[in-house]
Design an enzyme around this catalytic site. Structure first.
Site, PDB file in Angstrom:
ATOM      1  N   GLU A  23       2.695 -17.046  -9.701  1.00 48.64           N
ATOM      2  CA  GLU A  23       2.351 -18.203  -8.883  1.00 48.64           C
ATOM      3  C   GLU A  23       0.832 -18.246  -8.706  1.00 48.64           C
ATOM      4  O   GLU A  23       0.165 -17.224  -8.824  1.00 48.64           O
ATOM      5  CB  GLU A  23       3.087 -18.157  -7.542  1.00 48.64           C
ATOM      6  CG  GLU A  23       2.847 -16.925  -6.699  1.00 48.64           C
ATOM      7  CD  GLU A  23       1.766 -17.168  -5.666  1.00 48.64           C
ATOM      8  OE1 GLU A  23       1.501 -18.334  -5.334  1.00 48.64           O
ATOM      9  OE2 GLU A  23       1.167 -16.185  -5.215  1.00 48.64           O
ATOM     10  N   GLY A  96       8.197  -9.307  -6.620  1.00 48.56           N
ATOM     11  CA  GLY A  96       8.958  -9.656  -7.811  1.00 48.56           C
ATOM     12  C   GLY A  96       8.133  -9.623  -9.083  1.00 48.56           C
ATOM     13  O   GLY A  96       8.599  -9.145 -10.125  1.00 48.56           O
ATOM     14  N   THR A  97       6.876 -10.103  -9.005  1.00 46.67           N
ATOM     15  CA  THR A  97       6.018 -10.089 -10.190  1.00 46.67           C
ATOM     16  C   THR A  97       5.580  -8.671 -10.524  1.00 46.67           C
ATOM     17  O   THR A  97       5.668  -8.238 -11.681  1.00 46.67           O
ATOM     18  CB  THR A  97       4.771 -10.978  -9.962  1.00 46.67           C
ATOM     19  OG1 THR A  97       5.183 -12.299  -9.617  1.00 46.67           O
ATOM     20  CG2 THR A  97       3.908 -11.034 -11.207  1.00 46.67           C
ATOM     21  N   THR A 131       6.289  -5.412   3.545  1.00 46.32           N
ATOM     22  CA  THR A 131       5.984  -6.835   3.402  1.00 46.32           C
ATOM     23  C   THR A 131       7.184  -7.625   2.898  1.00 46.32           C
ATOM     24  O   THR A 131       7.126  -8.843   2.830  1.00 46.32           O
ATOM     25  CB  THR A 131       4.805  -7.044   2.423  1.00 46.32           C
ATOM     26  OG1 THR A 131       5.130  -6.429   1.173  1.00 46.32           O
ATOM     27  CG2 THR A 131       3.531  -6.418   2.968  1.00 46.32           C
ATOM     28  N   ASN A 158       0.063   1.481   1.498  1.00 45.91           N
ATOM     29  CA  ASN A 158      -0.807   0.800   2.453  1.00 45.91           C
ATOM     30  C   ASN A 158      -0.926   1.547   3.774  1.00 45.91           C
ATOM     31  O   ASN A 158      -1.973   1.506   4.418  1.00 45.91           O
ATOM     32  CB  ASN A 158      -0.300  -0.629   2.708  1.00 45.91           C
ATOM     33  CG  ASN A 158      -0.614  -1.553   1.549  1.00 45.91           C
ATOM     34  OD1 ASN A 158      -1.520  -1.293   0.770  1.00 45.91           O
ATOM     35  ND2 ASN A 158       0.138  -2.635   1.427  1.00 45.91           N
ATOM     36  N   GLU A 206      -7.301  13.522 -22.351  1.00 47.70           N
ATOM     37  CA  GLU A 206      -7.521  14.931 -21.997  1.00 47.70           C
ATOM     38  C   GLU A 206      -6.935  15.259 -20.632  1.00 47.70           C
ATOM     39  O   GLU A 206      -6.301  16.301 -20.447  1.00 47.70           O
ATOM     40  CB  GLU A 206      -9.021  15.223 -22.024  1.00 47.70           C
ATOM     41  CG  GLU A 206      -9.351  16.702 -22.005  1.00 47.70           C
ATOM     42  CD  GLU A 206     -10.843  16.962 -22.160  1.00 47.70           C
ATOM     43  OE1 GLU A 206     -11.278  18.084 -21.844  1.00 47.70           O
ATOM     44  OE2 GLU A 206     -11.574  16.037 -22.576  1.00 47.70           O
TER      45      GLU A 206
END
Length: 404
Positions: A23, A96-97, A131, A158, A206
């Protein structure tokens, strides 16, 4: 500079990056923000319909409409590289994304780019801050899907970042910009060896070799020091030993878990700034002698050290003070299971009632068994970490039986 930028005809440096969202709202902020001239307009891609906090919608429905366009743009960017080493992916696991579409993208990258490294920086659901109600579903489904497609996943939550801002930087009400600057310092430290000279530079392959003992055990704990407000910085000594001790403390970790409840398998230490190898060796040996943390018996060395002479850059308007040296530690420890188990518990509470499941079934999931399969995979991942922490004891038992 050429690692993450390519130069065009007028001498302008253009980042080798691609912003994608299903979106337009978030990407529009970049299109109209103060850095809009930095990015190529074709590298800011957004759809017209979001995934609605639904993994299935981002993976099976809306995501499939845009995936070919994104892969074509990635192909163009990769063709500009003289020696493509891999991909860095930034996402949130709760939406969702970030969960659904990114899973689809990583599957396709594995097919088209084979052995190229894929390192992800993921915002993981916090224990007490959420959220979206369906965060546990999205996070567990995407972790299951991408487990075999990710080489290394650096997780941030968060809540841990909020606490660091309040405690270390005296920011009473942190915004996402405050949290993002902390993540940016970690990313900068990890990639510093690709961009600047150093006596012990460590490239991406590495440190993976030294950090990931088994393919599934690729979720390191991220710590950074110093994180100081400008007022506090004038009263701190910031010796190499101080930094080394600080990154092992939970108040400098980027994800909520108690490192005392686990064992360390490997630690990658990225020192930056005015530091020499003698100081780092002395600090690590001094730390080892105190035995404040537990290491597994089967990994006797435990530490991989990188040294880079470029100090951290002070961002104008940042809460974090300008410092002459810094340390970022990536540690593979079984304590990370605490983050997985808290998320699994939330998943179990909802899935026991089959709450919200119909939204996923209606968007491309074939059956409810996908949920059970994903949950079992996460339980197996927790078990894998637990077995890594006690593998040496089992090996000793086997040796004893053989000798008998």
């Amino acid at each position: 500079m050429e690692t993450f930028f390519h130069e065009v005809r007028n001498g302008r440096q253009v980042p080798r990056t691609l912003f994608v969202d299903l979106e337009p709202t978030v990407v529009d902020e970049i299109r109209t923000g103060k850095y809009r001239r930095l990015y190529h307009p074709d590298q800011l891609v957004s759809g017209k319909e979001d995934a609605g906090n639904n993994y299935a919608r981002g993976h099976y429905m809306i995501g499939k409409e845009i995936i070919d366009l994104i892969l074509d743009k990635i192909r163009r960017l990769s063709e500009q590289c003289t020696s493509l080493q891999g991909f860095l992916l930034f996402r949130s696991l709760g939406g969702g994304t970030g969960s659904g579409f990114t899973s689809l993208l990583m599957e396709r990258l594995s097919v088209e780019y084979g052995k190229k490294s894929k390192l992800e920086f993921s915002v993981y659901p916090a224990p007490h801050i959420s959220t979206a109600v369906v965060e546990p579903y999205n996070s567990i489904l995407t972790t299951h899907t991408t487990l075999e497609h990710t080489d290394c996943a650096f997780m941030f939550d968060n809540e841990a970042l909020y606490d660091i801002c309040k405690r270390n930087l005296n920011v009473e009400r942190p915004f996402y910009s405050n949290l993002n600057r902390l993540i940016a310092q970690v990313v900068s430290s990890i990639t510093a060896s690709l961009r600047f000279e150093g006596s012990l530079n460590v490239d991406l392959n590495e440190f993976q070799t030294n950090l990931v003992p088994y393919p599934r055990i690729h979720y390191p704990l991220t710590s950074y020091a110093p994180i100081l407000s400008i007022e506090k910085a004038f009263h701190e000594q910031l010796t190499v030993s101080d930094l080394t001790n600080a990154v092992f403390k939970s108040n400098n970790q980027m994800i909520k878990c108690n490192p005392r409840y686990g064992k360390y398998m490997a630690c990658c230490m990225f020192y930056r700034g005015d530091i020499v190898s003698k100081e780092t060796n002395s600090a690590i040996n001094s730390f080892k002698s105190r035995r404040n943390v537990q290491f597994v018996d089967w990994c006797p060395t435990g530490f991989k050290v990188g040294l880079n002479y470029q100090p951290p850059v002070f961002v104008p308007g940042s809460d974090n003070a300008k410092v002459p040296r810094a340390l970022c530690m990536l540690s593979n420890t079984s304590a990370i299971c605490e983050a997985f188990s808290k998320l699994d518990h939330k998943f179990d509470l909802m899935y026991a009632k089959r709450a919200f499941v119909h939204w996923f079934i209606g968007e491309g999931f074939e059956n409810k068994g996908d949920f059970s399969e994903a949950r079992e995979d996460l339980a197996a991942l927790e078990k894998d970490y637990e077995e890594c922490a006690c593998d040496s004891d089992l090996n000793n038992n086997y040796v004893a039986e053989d000798e008998y």
